[in-house]
Design a protein around this motif. Structure first.
Motif: not given
Ligand SMILES: [Zn+2]
Lengths: 221, 186
Positions: B171-172, B174-175
């Protein structure tokens, strides 16, 4: 709770509903007071969670089952070709009892249960032969043939007194009997012995028996 | 999801075709979905789905009932998919292709051209293709298939903390990618 541990939880347990109620309360309390973490939470929802909400279930093509079924039936068929497959062995164990001394049938389907509760098995010879592939059978045949040929060469099977065909005709000429009579007194397997003698031997036989009316060539036919 | 009873599993293990078909009907959508999200290729996903079920039926005798059939089938799916990924060199191409698409779709000019649904699928695939197979697996199982952490751990055969750290890292990434795209636009 500090911002770092709050963000860690926001990225994982919090958004995945895997957080303990106690920890969730702590995160909620922190979000109330911290603008930075609130914004971070917003970004996660918008950029990570929302796009995946639109993940439609992609459906496999309708005919895929037919393909799977076909390969399933093919593999099932080839499994049945192998004698003593695991499943049949298991079935036999259940049916005849694991402690039983009965021999396992080559195929449990072949075993016959008679009215007097006796189980009979088909002749297992064929099952043993089935273990040999044609190649091995062929190779074994060649070896046996070769061994037979050599054994006839060294020991023609004509019995102790008449050890080879040449001596038969020596005997015949000495006792002045016709080759026909000599043939009758020969053991049945002389033919094999004849098959095994060389042309040189044949010539010597002809020479030694040239006095007979019946040509030796005819005798050997 | 239809109920899969131990009896049905035993029957399928013995080659009972209707039971095999039932198992296929229940799990093939999820298997195909995971394979498709991982590979981003319909044909490859079909191949994988087929080989997964052939493997499932042949290994069903070894299935221990203390494990969940769902995670067991997904484990086979992930393994088959990763093998397929190794064989294909398309992965790199897909990422390149996505980076382009994703930059464009932020401008919203192409939305009219694409069907809304198609567009959303492309966005999801684009995001997934940014990730390594390990991270992608976790994201698909969690965000698409809605697996619990424990189920992901069982499927991928790692412990829960590894699952957690992989999801966090994914998720990091993707951010960070989104930030990069936005900075490029400005
Ligand atoms: Zn904070």
């Amino acid at each position: 709770m500090n911002c770092e541990s709050c963000k860690d939880l926001l990225l994982t347990e919090y958004i995945d509903n895997e957080i303990t109620p106690v920890l969730k309360d702590e995160v909620d309390a922190h979000l109330q007071t911290c603008m930075e973490c609130r914004l971070f939470h917003c970004r996660i929802e918008h950029e990570i969670l929302n796009p995946f909400l639109g993940a439609d279930s992609v459906t496999p093509p309708r005919d895929l089952w037919q393909n799977v079924k076909a390969s399933l039936e093919t593999s099932k068929l080839s499994e049945e070709d192998i004698p003593n497959s695991v499943s049949e062995r298991d079935v036999s164990k259940v049916r005849y009892g694991q402690e039983s001394n009965l021999p396992l049938p080559a195929s449990s389907k072949e075993a016959t249960l008679h009215e007097n509760c006796e189980v009979s098995f088909p002749n297992r010879m064929f099952d043993i032969l089935k273990y040999f592939s044609w190649n091995w059978t062929f190779a074994a045949g060649i070896v046996i043939m070769t061994l037979l040929t050599f054994s006839f060469r060294s020991h023609p099977p004509i019995g102790p007194k008449i050890s080879n065909p040449v001596r038969v005709f020596e005997l015949a000429s000495m006792s002045a009997v016709s080759p026909d009579l000599a043939r009758q007194s020969l053991p049945d397997d002389l033919e094999n012995g004849i098959a095994a003698i060389d042309n040189d031997d044949l010539e010597s036989v002809i020479i030694q028996n040239s006095s007979f009316e019946t040509p030796m060539e005819e005798f050997f036919l | 999801m239809d109920e899969i009873t131990p009896e049905l599993i035993r029957q399928a293990a013995n080659g009972h075709i209707p039971s095999c078909e039932h198992l296929f009907r229940v799990y093939s959508p999820a298997v195909f979905s995971v394979a498709y999200r991982m590979l981003n290729q319909r044909e490859d996903a079909e191949d994988v789905t087929q080989s997964v079920f052939v493997k499932v039926y042949s290994k069903l005798r070894d299935f221990r009932f203390e494990a969940s059939i769902k995670t067991w089938i997904h484990r086979i799916t992930i393994n088959e998919t990763l093998n397929k990924l190794k064989k294909t060199t398309r992965e790199r191409e897909n990422i390149d292709c996505f980076s382009k698409t994703h930059s464009e779709d932020s401008s919203k000019n192409n939305v009219d051209i694409c069907v809304e649904r198609e567009y959303r699928q492309q966005v999801i695939q684009g995001l997934l293709n940014l990730l390594s197979p390990e991270y992608r697996t976790c994201m698909i199982l969690r965000n698409v298939e809605k697996f619990s952490y424990q189920e992901i751990a069982d499927t991928t055969q790692v412990n829960i903390n590894t699952v957690k750290s992989r999801l966090k890292r994914a998720r990091e990434i993707l951010l960070a990618h989104k930030t990069e795209v936005m900075n490029n636009e400005l």
